[in-house]
Design a protein around this motif. Structure first.
Motif, short mmCIF file in Angstrom:
data_model
loop_
_atom_site.label_atom_id
_atom_site.label_comp_id
_atom_site.label_asym_id
_atom_site.label_seq_id
_atom_site.Cartn_x
_atom_site.Cartn_y
_atom_site.Cartn_z
N HIS A 72 18.27 44.69 104.91
CA HIS A 72 17.06 43.85 104.45
C HIS A 72 17.09 42.47 105.07
N ASN A 76 14.28 40.71 107.32
CA ASN A 76 13.40 39.40 107.19
C ASN A 76 13.67 38.44 108.40
N ALA A 79 11.35 39.52 111.20
CA ALA A 79 10.12 39.02 110.68
C ALA A 79 10.03 37.42 111.17
N ILE A 100 14.75 33.02 101.95
CA ILE A 100 14.08 34.28 102.02
C ILE A 100 14.87 35.56 102.45
N GLY A 104 15.52 39.06 100.01
CA GLY A 104 15.28 40.50 100.50
C GLY A 104 16.03 41.65 99.73
N MET A 221 7.55 35.16 99.83
CA MET A 221 7.67 35.95 101.05
C MET A 221 8.78 36.79 100.75
N SER A 225 9.12 40.86 100.94
CA SER A 225 9.89 41.58 102.22
C SER A 225 10.60 42.88 101.69
N HIS A 226 11.09 42.88 100.40
CA HIS A 226 11.99 43.86 100.04
C HIS A 226 11.33 45.29 100.05
N GLY A 229 10.49 46.23 103.63
CA GLY A 229 11.70 46.97 104.27
C GLY A 229 12.08 48.16 103.60
N SER A 347 9.99 45.11 110.26
CA SER A 347 9.90 43.60 110.59
C SER A 347 8.43 43.08 111.13
N LEU A 350 6.08 43.51 108.28
CA LEU A 350 6.11 42.24 107.15
C LEU A 350 5.76 40.58 108.03
N TRP A 354 2.94 38.37 106.40
CA TRP A 354 3.13 36.95 106.11
C TRP A 354 2.13 36.12 106.57
#
Length: 381
Positions: A72, A76, A79, A100, A104, A221, A225-226, A229, A347, A350, A354
């Motif tokens: 994760h 991130n 990304a 960040i 994750g 953010m 992301s989690h 991912g 990635s 994500l 964002w």
């Protein structure tokens, strides 16, 4: 990503085989970069039981490893590297970057609380088992972005089609498809909201309000992301999430360690992917490509669903690769390339989300009106 998404018949065999799982922890729960032992392929596991037992005694209540978390963090980091230079600088400082990356793993840490109500609420946001739509006679292209309308539709189908209840396991989620498309969409919209009010605070707010609003953007953010991912790991899109279940004419693995092997054990037994190694294959983030919005399904929801369905189509190729021995430390090249591609897909998605949230977030008009009134009243005083 995570191994133990819900209680389910057959998962107990993994707990019996692995001393660490008897402690009540799953491999992803600690969500720290741990120096604990490397995951082993299913065929090598028996020779490692004694060593793992010793590791458990040394680590106390720690799980067997935290490889999922490392993946994760990588998604991130990639990304963030895809974002344009004009993306808000506060989100790219060393402190914000580490925050960040840390976040994750946050939704997996919630699993450390063993309360069944929290597990019932949290676990289905991490997966979308496409095959479980079939008994409900629901197809992906008819899904609504309204989460609770989807729940109502399933409830009506259970009655009409005399389907078994979902109370057949500890989480009371047996046979439930999960909510991953909704989790991605809803966390994205919360990030849009965070950018929306940040833009107003940056114009009319106090330094403290601006700092808090920026911190909230970083938090949002990280949480989004989690789930993005998770969706890049094909085993989060299928009922075959931890070994093939049901009829198995092609003889795919049924190992209850398969999920953790794909999540990170394979990389730890071979070569860990790095930002430096994967970045040359990373394209720049761009505005999310979305189909036309339907009345009950926004363009971004449909895009999230399409992203998940694309990863679902990789489920059987992943099992075929394992059967052919291409996910073995002895012959890892094709397996590495396959999983590297999946990490990059996460990635890219994500980074696009964002960037789109930031660029398309409109200033919060309600907040702007309030702050303008506050400013006006302050000048009168």
């Amino acid at each position: 990503m995570g191994v133990m998404r819900r209680s389910r018949k057959g998962e107990g065999s993994g707990a019996k085989a692995n001393p660490a799982l008897r402690l009540g922890k799953t491999r992803e729960q600690l969500s720290i970069a741990s120096p604990a032992g490397r995951s082993q392929p299913p065929g090598m596991f028996a020779r490692r039981v004694m060593a793992m037992g010793l590791a458990v005694l040394m680590l106390g209540s720690a799980p067997a490893g935290a490889w999922d978390y490392e993946r994760h963090r990588l998604v991130n980091a990639l990304a963030l590297a895809s974002l344009p230079r004009d993306f808000p600088a506060f989100a790219r400082t060393a402190k914000a970057t580490e925050r960040i990356l840390f976040l994750g793993g946050e939704p997996d840490r919630w699993r450390n609380q063993r309360d069944r109500a929290l597990r019932h609420f949290n676990n289905p946001d991490h997966y979308f088992d496409v095959e479980y739509l079939v008994p409900y006679r629901i197809t992906p292209n008819t899904l609504t972005h309204f989460r609770y309308e989807f729940v109502g539709r399933m409830a009506a189908a259970r009655v009409a089609l005399k389907l078994p209840p979902t109370t057949g396991n500890a989480d009371r989620l047996k046979g439930h498809p999960g909510f991953l498309p909704w989790a991605i969409n809803e966390h994205y919209l919360k990030l849009v909201s965070a950018f929306s009010y940040l833009k107003v605070f940056e114009e009319l707010g106090t330094p403290e309000e601006i700092a808090n609003a920026r911190a909230n953007v970083v938090y949002r953010m990280g949480l989004l992301s989690h789930f993005v991912g998770d969706a890049s790991q094909p085993l989060h899109t299928t009922k075959h999430f931890n070994g093939w279940t049901g009829t198995n004419p092609k003889g795919y693995t049924t190992s209850k360690r398969f999920h953790s092997w794909i999540d990170g054990g394979f990389f730890n037994a071979t070569t860990d992917p790095t930002v430096r190694a994967l970045r040359p294959r990373l394209r720049a983030a761009r505005l999310l490509e979305r189909p036309a919005t339907r009345e009950d399904a926004s363009g971004q929801f449909q895009a999230a669903l399409a992203y998940i369905m694309a990863q679902h189509r990789q489920v059987e190729p992943l099992y075929q690769m394992d059967k052919a021995g291409k996910l073995s430390p002895k012959t890892p090249r094709e397996g590495q390339a396959f999983l590297h591609a999946q990490l990059l897909k996460g990635s890219q998605m994500l980074g696009d989300l964002w960037l789109t949230a930031w660029r398309e977030a409109k200033p919060d008009t309600f907040l702007k009106g309030y702050l303008n009134r506050r400013k006006l009243e302050g000048t009168k005083k």
